[in-house]
Design a protein around this motif. Structure first.
Motif, PDB file in Angstrom:
ATOM      1  N   UNK A 104       0.806  -1.215   0.000  1.00  0.00           N
ATOM      2  CA  UNK A 104       0.000   0.000   0.000  1.00  0.00           C
ATOM      3  C   UNK A 104       0.836   1.261   0.000  1.00  0.00           C
ATOM      4  N   UNK A 105       0.343   2.254  -0.730  1.00  0.00           N
ATOM      5  CA  UNK A 105       0.958   3.582  -0.765  1.00  0.00           C
ATOM      6  C   UNK A 105      -0.129   4.603  -0.473  1.00  0.00           C
ATOM      7  N   UNK A 106       0.131   5.452   0.505  1.00  0.00           N
ATOM      8  CA  UNK A 106      -0.875   6.435   0.891  1.00  0.00           C
ATOM      9  C   UNK A 106      -0.184   7.754   1.219  1.00  0.00           C
ATOM     10  N   UNK A 107      -0.658   8.818   0.608  1.00  0.00           N
ATOM     11  CA  UNK A 107      -0.169  10.143   0.946  1.00  0.00           C
ATOM     12  C   UNK A 107      -0.894  10.572   2.217  1.00  0.00           C
ATOM     13  N   UNK A 108      -0.123  10.842   3.270  1.00  0.00           N
ATOM     14  CA  UNK A 108      -0.718  11.233   4.552  1.00  0.00           C
ATOM     15  C   UNK A 108      -1.032  12.725   4.552  1.00  0.00           C
ATOM     16  N   UNK A 109      -0.072  13.516   4.117  1.00  0.00           N
ATOM     17  CA  UNK A 109      -0.249  14.961   3.981  1.00  0.00           C
ATOM     18  C   UNK A 109       0.772  15.460   2.968  1.00  0.00           C
ATOM     19  N   UNK A 111       3.664  16.376   3.212  1.00  0.00           N
ATOM     20  CA  UNK A 111       5.058  16.037   3.486  1.00  0.00           C
ATOM     21  C   UNK A 111       5.325  14.564   3.758  1.00  0.00           C
ATOM     22  N   UNK A 112       4.291  13.751   3.963  1.00  0.00           N
ATOM     23  CA  UNK A 112       4.528  12.378   4.389  1.00  0.00           C
ATOM     24  C   UNK A 112       3.755  11.360   3.540  1.00  0.00           C
ATOM     25  N   UNK A 113       4.422  10.210   3.366  1.00  0.00           N
ATOM     26  CA  UNK A 113       3.850   9.083   2.629  1.00  0.00           C
ATOM     27  C   UNK A 113       3.980   7.841   3.500  1.00  0.00           C
ATOM     28  N   UNK A 114       2.961   6.998   3.476  1.00  0.00           N
ATOM     29  CA  UNK A 114       2.976   5.729   4.194  1.00  0.00           C
ATOM     30  C   UNK A 114       3.088   4.606   3.173  1.00  0.00           C
ATOM     31  N   UNK A 115       4.101   3.746   3.360  1.00  0.00           N
ATOM     32  CA  UNK A 115       4.323   2.586   2.507  1.00  0.00           C
ATOM     33  C   UNK A 115       4.184   1.354   3.399  1.00  0.00           C
ATOM     34  N   UNK A 116       3.276   0.446   3.054  1.00  0.00           N
ATOM     35  CA  UNK A 116       3.038  -0.725   3.899  1.00  0.00           C
ATOM     36  C   UNK A 116       2.977  -2.011   3.079  1.00  0.00           C
ATOM     37  N   UNK A 117       3.294  -3.106   3.744  1.00  0.00           N
ATOM     38  CA  UNK A 117       3.105  -4.446   3.190  1.00  0.00           C
ATOM     39  C   UNK A 117       2.284  -5.215   4.221  1.00  0.00           C
ATOM     40  N   UNK A 118       1.148  -5.745   3.785  1.00  0.00           N
ATOM     41  CA  UNK A 118       0.216  -6.425   4.674  1.00  0.00           C
ATOM     42  C   UNK A 118       0.053  -7.870   4.224  1.00  0.00           C
ATOM     43  N   UNK A 165      13.991  10.637   6.709  1.00  0.00           N
ATOM     44  CA  UNK A 165      13.419  11.463   7.779  1.00  0.00           C
ATOM     45  C   UNK A 165      12.043  10.939   8.209  1.00  0.00           C
ATOM     46  N   UNK A 166      11.974   9.624   8.369  1.00  0.00           N
ATOM     47  CA  UNK A 166      10.723   9.000   8.758  1.00  0.00           C
ATOM     48  C   UNK A 166      10.923   7.978   9.851  1.00  0.00           C
ATOM     49  N   UNK A 167       9.982   7.049   9.931  1.00  0.00           N
ATOM     50  CA  UNK A 167      10.023   6.020  10.974  1.00  0.00           C
ATOM     51  C   UNK A 167       9.398   4.733  10.454  1.00  0.00           C
ATOM     52  N   UNK A 168       9.819   3.602  11.012  1.00  0.00           N
ATOM     53  CA  UNK A 168       9.176   2.334  10.655  1.00  0.00           C
ATOM     54  C   UNK A 168       7.870   2.182  11.435  1.00  0.00           C
ATOM     55  N   UNK A 182       6.813   5.173   7.322  1.00  0.00           N
ATOM     56  CA  UNK A 182       6.217   6.484   7.091  1.00  0.00           C
ATOM     57  C   UNK A 182       7.390   7.426   6.859  1.00  0.00           C
ATOM     58  N   UNK A 183       7.433   8.049   5.669  1.00  0.00           N
ATOM     59  CA  UNK A 183       8.600   8.850   5.299  1.00  0.00           C
ATOM     60  C   UNK A 183       8.188  10.207   4.745  1.00  0.00           C
TER      61      UNK A 183
END
Length: 186
Positions: A104-109, A111-118, A165-168, A182-183
């Motif tokens: 999954x790819x989701x623009x949070x705002x 400045x930030x994007x969330x990349x996930x594997x589920x 400049x993000x976090x796992x 989240x980066x």
């Protein structure tokens, strides 16, 4: 007999080389080396490259992969490919046979994007999740991949997040586990 010994030693040297290279990468990330950003118009396209690499192992595990969403921004594409590959490799190893692995790819705002594997599989113990990105962590020591996987894959994913400049991130509930980053997108 000698050839078998040499082949075995060569395999072990390749494994050790991989561990040393991964530790050197983590050391650079710990020293604050940042991502080399360049415009990426589609993270979903980047994921397609990673899917191609994992196609055989996913087919062997009876898994299907799908992309949900997309995002764009300035990223270090090779580092994100490596993070996605590590995440997809973990999902392939631990997903329930016949299930779907979602990237999954989701623009949070802005400045930030969330990349996930589920993936669907065993629920991860909530006490382990805060340590999921620690070096050499094995959530289940009984798992049989000890020789081929040295427990640095998720630590590298965490380092790549910090380099952007993000976090796992990770959560697991009712047999569904999501792991990602989240980066910053620029």
């Amino acid at each position: 007999d000698m050839q078998e010994v040499i082949e075995s030693n060569l395999e072990e040297l390749h494994r050790l080389t991989g561990i040393v290279n991964d530790m050197l990468f983590l050391s650079q990330a710990d020293r604050g080396v940042g991502a080399r950003r360049a415009p990426v118009s589609s993270l979903a396209s980047l994921a397609a490259d990673v899917f191609d690499y994992h196609e055989a192992s996913m087919a062997e595990a009876g898994l299907t992969a799908e992309v949900v969403g997309d995002a764009q921004g300035a990223f270090d594409a090779p580092l994100l490919r490596r993070a996605l590959s590590n995440l997809l490799g973990n999902a392939t190893r631990y997903a329930k046979h016949g299930s779907i692995v979602q990237v999954g790819f989701k623009t949070i705002d802005e400045e930030r994007v969330l990349i996930t594997v589920t993936n669907c599989g065993n629920t991860i113990d909530p006490e382990i999740l805060p340590h999921f990105f620690d070096r050499f962590l094995r959530a289940d020591p009984a798992r049989s991949q000890g020789q081929s996987n040295h427990g640095l894959g998720l630590a590298i994913v965490g380092a790549i997040a910090r380099m952007h400049q993000g976090k796992p991130v990770a959560w697991s509930k009712s047999g569904v586990t999501t792991v990602g980053i989240e980066i910053r997108s620029h």
